[in-house]
Design a protein around this motif. Structure first.
Motif, PDB file in Angstrom:
ATOM      1  N   LEU A 132      17.680  12.858 -15.024  1.00  0.00           N
ATOM      2  CA  LEU A 132      17.753  11.915 -16.135  1.00  0.00           C
ATOM      3  C   LEU A 132      17.640  10.440 -15.755  1.00  0.00           C
ATOM      4  O   LEU A 132      17.250   9.626 -16.573  1.00  0.00           O
ATOM      5  N   ALA A 133      17.973  10.105 -14.519  1.00  0.00           N
ATOM      6  CA  ALA A 133      18.157   8.697 -14.171  1.00  0.00           C
ATOM      7  C   ALA A 133      16.891   7.998 -13.683  1.00  0.00           C
ATOM      8  O   ALA A 133      16.040   8.595 -13.035  1.00  0.00           O
ATOM      9  N   ASP A 134      16.829   6.715 -13.999  1.00  0.00           N
ATOM     10  CA  ASP A 134      15.872   5.814 -13.364  1.00  0.00           C
ATOM     11  C   ASP A 134      16.531   5.204 -12.127  1.00  0.00           C
ATOM     12  O   ASP A 134      15.877   4.892 -11.150  1.00  0.00           O
ATOM     13  N   LYS A 135      17.848   5.028 -12.222  1.00  0.00           N
ATOM     14  CA  LYS A 135      18.636   4.469 -11.128  1.00  0.00           C
ATOM     15  C   LYS A 135      19.954   5.222 -11.076  1.00  0.00           C
ATOM     16  O   LYS A 135      20.555   5.500 -12.118  1.00  0.00           O
ATOM     17  N   ILE A 136      20.397   5.525  -9.869  1.00  0.00           N
ATOM     18  CA  ILE A 136      21.660   6.245  -9.677  1.00  0.00           C
ATOM     19  C   ILE A 136      22.604   5.376  -8.860  1.00  0.00           C
ATOM     20  O   ILE A 136      22.191   4.739  -7.889  1.00  0.00           O
ATOM     21  N   VAL A 137      23.873   5.380  -9.253  1.00  0.00           N
ATOM     22  CA  VAL A 137      24.934   4.752  -8.479  1.00  0.00           C
ATOM     23  C   VAL A 137      25.833   5.890  -8.010  1.00  0.00           C
ATOM     24  O   VAL A 137      26.444   6.574  -8.829  1.00  0.00           O
ATOM     25  N   VAL A 138      25.870   6.113  -6.702  1.00  0.00           N
ATOM     26  CA  VAL A 138      26.712   7.173  -6.149  1.00  0.00           C
ATOM     27  C   VAL A 138      28.056   6.565  -5.792  1.00  0.00           C
ATOM     28  O   VAL A 138      28.136   5.626  -4.994  1.00  0.00           O
ATOM     29  N   LEU A 139      29.113   7.104  -6.410  1.00  0.00           N
ATOM     30  CA  LEU A 139      30.480   6.642  -6.175  1.00  0.00           C
ATOM     31  C   LEU A 139      31.279   7.701  -5.436  1.00  0.00           C
ATOM     32  O   LEU A 139      31.091   8.892  -5.665  1.00  0.00           O
ATOM     33  N   ARG A 140      32.170   7.248  -4.565  1.00  0.00           N
ATOM     34  CA  ARG A 140      33.145   8.147  -3.930  1.00  0.00           C
ATOM     35  C   ARG A 140      34.465   7.413  -3.881  1.00  0.00           C
ATOM     36  O   ARG A 140      34.558   6.345  -3.286  1.00  0.00           O
ATOM     37  N   ALA A 141      35.446   7.977  -4.527  1.00  0.00           N
ATOM     38  CA  ALA A 141      36.792   7.387  -4.584  1.00  0.00           C
ATOM     39  C   ALA A 141      36.740   5.939  -5.087  1.00  0.00           C
ATOM     40  O   ALA A 141      37.432   5.071  -4.564  1.00  0.00           O
ATOM     41  N   GLY A 142      35.877   5.686  -6.079  1.00  0.00           N
ATOM     42  CA  GLY A 142      35.777   4.372  -6.677  1.00  0.00           C
ATOM     43  C   GLY A 142      34.960   3.358  -5.887  1.00  0.00           C
ATOM     44  O   GLY A 142      34.850   2.206  -6.281  1.00  0.00           O
ATOM     45  N   VAL A 143      34.388   3.774  -4.769  1.00  0.00           N
ATOM     46  CA  VAL A 143      33.580   2.890  -3.927  1.00  0.00           C
ATOM     47  C   VAL A 143      32.108   3.262  -4.080  1.00  0.00           C
ATOM     48  O   VAL A 143      31.758   4.446  -4.026  1.00  0.00           O
ATOM     49  N   ILE A 144      31.259   2.257  -4.269  1.00  0.00           N
ATOM     50  CA  ILE A 144      29.817   2.505  -4.364  1.00  0.00           C
ATOM     51  C   ILE A 144      29.281   2.836  -2.979  1.00  0.00           C
ATOM     52  O   ILE A 144      29.394   2.035  -2.052  1.00  0.00           O
ATOM     53  N   GLU A 145      28.699   4.021  -2.858  1.00  0.00           N
ATOM     54  CA  GLU A 145      28.115   4.457  -1.588  1.00  0.00           C
ATOM     55  C   GLU A 145      26.649   4.054  -1.480  1.00  0.00           C
ATOM     56  O   GLU A 145      26.178   3.712  -0.402  1.00  0.00           O
ATOM     57  N   GLN A 146      25.907   4.131  -2.599  1.00  0.00           N
ATOM     58  CA  GLN A 146      24.498   3.754  -2.594  1.00  0.00           C
ATOM     59  C   GLN A 146      24.005   3.616  -4.025  1.00  0.00           C
ATOM     60  O   GLN A 146      24.461   4.325  -4.922  1.00  0.00           O
ATOM     61  N   VAL A 147      23.058   2.708  -4.224  1.00  0.00           N
ATOM     62  CA  VAL A 147      22.394   2.508  -5.506  1.00  0.00           C
ATOM     63  C   VAL A 147      20.895   2.609  -5.248  1.00  0.00           C
ATOM     64  O   VAL A 147      20.381   2.014  -4.301  1.00  0.00           O
ATOM     65  N   GLY A 148      20.188   3.353  -6.098  1.00  0.00           N
ATOM     66  CA  GLY A 148      18.742   3.450  -5.949  1.00  0.00           C
ATOM     67  C   GLY A 148      18.139   4.438  -6.914  1.00  0.00           C
ATOM     68  O   GLY A 148      18.843   5.073  -7.705  1.00  0.00           O
ATOM     69  N   THR A 149      16.832   4.580  -6.836  1.00  0.00           N
ATOM     70  CA  THR A 149      16.151   5.579  -7.653  1.00  0.00           C
ATOM     71  C   THR A 149      16.503   6.954  -7.105  1.00  0.00           C
ATOM     72  O   THR A 149      16.950   7.078  -5.941  1.00  0.00           O
ATOM     73  N   PRO A 150      16.305   7.999  -7.889  1.00  0.00           N
ATOM     74  CA  PRO A 150      16.586   9.346  -7.374  1.00  0.00           C
ATOM     75  C   PRO A 150      15.869   9.634  -6.042  1.00  0.00           C
ATOM     76  O   PRO A 150      16.478  10.153  -5.106  1.00  0.00           O
ATOM     77  N   MET A 151      14.605   9.271  -5.931  1.00  0.00           N
ATOM     78  CA  MET A 151      13.858   9.562  -4.704  1.00  0.00           C
ATOM     79  C   MET A 151      14.282   8.676  -3.538  1.00  0.00           C
ATOM     80  O   MET A 151      14.240   9.108  -2.388  1.00  0.00           O
ATOM     81  N   GLU A 152      14.723   7.457  -3.798  1.00  0.00           N
ATOM     82  CA  GLU A 152      15.246   6.609  -2.713  1.00  0.00           C
ATOM     83  C   GLU A 152      16.489   7.240  -2.112  1.00  0.00           C
ATOM     84  O   GLU A 152      16.640   7.282  -0.885  1.00  0.00           O
ATOM     85  N   LEU A 153      17.378   7.737  -2.962  1.00  0.00           N
ATOM     86  CA  LEU A 153      18.593   8.377  -2.465  1.00  0.00           C
ATOM     87  C   LEU A 153      18.273   9.655  -1.706  1.00  0.00           C
ATOM     88  O   LEU A 153      18.890   9.953  -0.687  1.00  0.00           O
ATOM     89  N   TYR A 154      17.298  10.408  -2.200  1.00  0.00           N
ATOM     90  CA  TYR A 154      16.906  11.666  -1.563  1.00  0.00           C
ATOM     91  C   TYR A 154      16.230  11.423  -0.215  1.00  0.00           C
ATOM     92  O   TYR A 154      16.541  12.075   0.771  1.00  0.00           O
ATOM     93  N   GLU A 155      15.308  10.469  -0.162  1.00  0.00           N
ATOM     94  CA  GLU A 155      14.510  10.249   1.045  1.00  0.00           C
ATOM     95  C   GLU A 155      15.180   9.362   2.086  1.00  0.00           C
ATOM     96  O   GLU A 155      14.940   9.533   3.277  1.00  0.00           O
ATOM     97  N   THR A 156      16.008   8.416   1.662  1.00  0.00           N
ATOM     98  CA  THR A 156      16.675   7.509   2.610  1.00  0.00           C
ATOM     99  C   THR A 156      18.147   7.332   2.244  1.00  0.00           C
ATOM    100  O   THR A 156      18.563   6.240   1.849  1.00  0.00           O
ATOM    101  N   PRO A 157      18.930   8.384   2.381  1.00  0.00           N
ATOM    102  CA  PRO A 157      20.357   8.262   2.060  1.00  0.00           C
ATOM    103  C   PRO A 157      21.039   7.272   3.008  1.00  0.00           C
ATOM    104  O   PRO A 157      20.755   7.255   4.205  1.00  0.00           O
TER     105      PRO A 157
END
Length: 158
Positions: free
Chosen positions: A20-45
């Motif tokens: 669904l997303a154009d941009k994803i913000v991955v959170l863990r315990a309230g801390v932002i781990e990474q922000v990017g497009t779905p493929m950016e997160l998949y290809e360069t975590p």
């Protein structure tokens, strides 16, 4: 898109987020781990948490003692199941004992265990059903291999 509005959707389901997303913000315990497009997160975590959270099935992690070529590097090696190919004992980077095969139609998921007891999954076009209990050798696509600092989990230069 039809509403031409920005929406924020909160989910713990990475498949929903990737779909669904154009941009994803991955959170863990309230801390932002990474922000990017779905493929950016998949290809360069950015780190091992994001690498294992994004993608289905999740990314495999190997320690130096699991891999022939990485035995001298103190890193955690991350390889996605679809980036592994069956090899032979001479050319293979590592091996695993085949425990289970999930036949899913167009592909199969092979579940294996390394000699050190690390479980990993390989996505294969053909299920190796006659090999249950036997060792299989694998190679990873070099351009799709990720390296993470074992202490911090942060992505390292490839």
């Amino acid at each position: 898109e039809q509403l031409k509005s920005t929406m924020i959707y909160v989910t713990h389901d990475q498949v929903e987020a990737m779909t669904l997303a154009d941009k994803i913000v991955v959170l863990r315990a309230g801390v932002i781990e990474q922000v990017g497009t779905p493929m950016e997160l998949y290809e360069t975590p950015a780190n091992a948490f994001v690498a294992q959270f994004i993608g289905s099935p999740k990314m495999n992690f190997f320690q130096p003692q699991d891999l022939k070529s990485a035995a001298d590097r103190a890193v955690t090696t991350g390889i996605r199941p679809e980036h592994l190919t069956v090899s032979n004992s001479i050319d293979g980077q590592f091996k695993g004992r085949l425990e289970l095969v999930e036949q899913l139609g167009e592909y199969a998921l092979a579940h294996l265990v390394t000699e050190t007891g690390r479980e990993f999954t390989v996505k294969l076009p053909t299920p190796p059903l006659d090999q249950i209990g036997h060792p299989l050798w694998f190679n990873a696509l070099p351009a799709k291999t990720h390296y993470f600092d074992p202490a911090s989990g942060r992505r390292m230069a490839d």
